[in-house]
Design an enzyme around this catalytic site. Structure first.
Site, short mmCIF file in Angstrom:
data_model
loop_
_atom_site.label_atom_id
_atom_site.label_comp_id
_atom_site.label_asym_id
_atom_site.label_seq_id
_atom_site.Cartn_x
_atom_site.Cartn_y
_atom_site.Cartn_z
N HIS A 116 0.86 -1.17 0.00
CA HIS A 116 0.00 0.00 0.00
C HIS A 116 0.90 1.22 0.00
O HIS A 116 1.94 1.23 0.66
CB HIS A 116 -0.90 -0.01 1.24
CG HIS A 116 -2.02 0.98 1.19
ND1 HIS A 116 -1.83 2.33 1.38
CD2 HIS A 116 -3.36 0.81 0.97
CE1 HIS A 116 -3.00 2.95 1.28
NE2 HIS A 116 -3.94 2.07 1.03
N ASP A 128 -8.04 -5.04 1.11
CA ASP A 128 -8.67 -5.88 0.09
C ASP A 128 -8.37 -7.36 0.26
O ASP A 128 -9.19 -8.21 -0.10
CB ASP A 128 -8.21 -5.43 -1.30
CG ASP A 128 -8.74 -4.05 -1.68
OD1 ASP A 128 -9.89 -3.76 -1.34
OD2 ASP A 128 -8.00 -3.28 -2.30
#
Length: 371
Positions: A262, A314
């Site tokens: 990320h 996710d």
């Protein structure tokens, strides 16, 4: 003397706005939402409490939450013409494209479209929060030739959304977990989709247009589409051994492993992923399929050892949705539905203290050419 311009690829580290909505405190592993820790909120209050907080700068009383719930239910129904157009869309159309179309069409029925006052924007936010789940569910049902499913006012907001997605009334445990997923997806400072919405809003464009732009941004697999890719990878792997082998093969072939890494969480695990990891375990204990959880854990361990990367939201949200019986193609539209409140909060803030976004470039092309 001209000021030296510094190029930041991807706008890394560039402060684009002042906000009191949210902040990612990576060092302390906190996602701050109007002063509160999002993970703590997710364990103690519900999505509608968070909606109220984002709209009003404070948590609601029980009466205020009930009033918000009723206001949403009063706006659940989507105009029949919108549903008819959704049913006319090409069957091969991606669900995010259908959602984008649905929101855009919905703007035509908005009487306050060009009123950018605080109160009008709040009323439009309520209408969008009420109707986006109905568009998500029924645009997909139209695609697979199923009848329109109407929202149920006897269910809570989250239970109704999950009911429309699956066609089955959810259990209290399923509703609780799904409500948590809406919370953790609701707001995350300045990701690409929120930034896109604020850029659009900075032109004084309307809140529907800004949200439509956010849908387009969120469609990309480097942003919102990763949750669908994660579930496809889990299904391809089939079991624990297959998961380890598949990830190792992808790494050897230099393929990107979706659900890991990320831009913000580089050295620590996304705290939202930790919460969803717990949710997966809770669901498999109720529904069985413990191997799905074990596959996720093995994948997490392999990526940590091989690449030093940690799961993002996710990675663990995907198996949660799968265990809830939600079609994979709807994972990203659900993300957008949950994030609608965060995006609208940013649009409201942008309209309240606006400055047009107009960055410059570092030109690398030729000069002084002549015909």
């Amino acid at each position: 003397m001209a000021t030296e311009q510094v190029f930041h690829p991807g706008l890394d580290g560039v402060i684009a706005a002042k906000t009191d909505i949210s902040y990612l405190d990576v060092e302390n592993e906190q996602i701050v939402i109007r002063g509160y820790d999002l993970i703590e909120l997710s364990k103690h209050v519900k999505y509608l409490d968070l909606v109220y907080l984002l709209m009003n700068d404070r948590l609601p009383t029980n009466i205020e939450r009930d009033d918000l719930d009723q206001s949403l239910k009063d706006e659940y129904l989507v105009p029949n013409d919108v549903i008819s157009i959704l049913q006319m869309l090409p069957k091969q159309m991606d669900s995010m494209d259908a959602l984008r179309t649905g929101i855009s069409i919905l703007s035509g029925f908005e009487n306050e479209l060009d009123d950018r006052s605080l109160e009008a924007n709040r009323r439009k936010t309520i209408r969008l929060l009420a109707k986006v789940p109905t568009i998500v569910a029924n645009s997909f049902r139209a695609k697979i030739n199923k009848e329109v499913i109407s929202p149920r006012k006897d269910l809570s907001y989250s239970a109704n959304f999950l009911y429309m997605l699956t066609g089955q009334e959810p259990t209290p445990a399923e509703t609780k977990v799904f409500d948590q997923t809406l919370m953790v997806y609701s707001e995350h400072e300045m990701p690409n989709s929120t930034f896109a919405a604020r850029v659009i809003a900075s032109t004084t464009s309307d809140i529907y247009g800004a949200l439509t732009g956010a849908v387009s941004s969120l469609k990309g697999k480097l942003h919102g589409g990763a949750n669908e890719a994660v579930m496809e990878m889990l299904l391809e792997a089939r079991n624990v051994e297959g998961m380890e082998a598949l990830i190792m093969k992808k790494l050897q072939n230099k393929h990107r492993i979706m659900g890991f890494g990320h831009r913000v969480y580089m050295k620590k695990m996304d705290p939202r992923a930790t919460l969803m990891k717990e949710a997966v375990l809770d669901l498999v204990q109720e529904k069985g399929n413990k191997e799905l959880y074990d596959m996720c854990v093995v994948g997490e361990e392999v990526m940590k050892q091989e690449k030093g990367l940690y799961p993002n939201l996710d990675y663990y949200a995907a198996p949660v949705y799968y265990l809830l019986g939600i079609p994979i193609e709807l994972y990203t539209p659900i993300f957008l539905a949950a994030r609608t409140i965060g995006i609208c909060a940013h649009v409201i803030e942008q309209h309240a203290n606006n400055r047009l976004f107009r960055p410059r470039v570092d030109y690398t092309g030729p000069r002084n050419l002549h015909p």
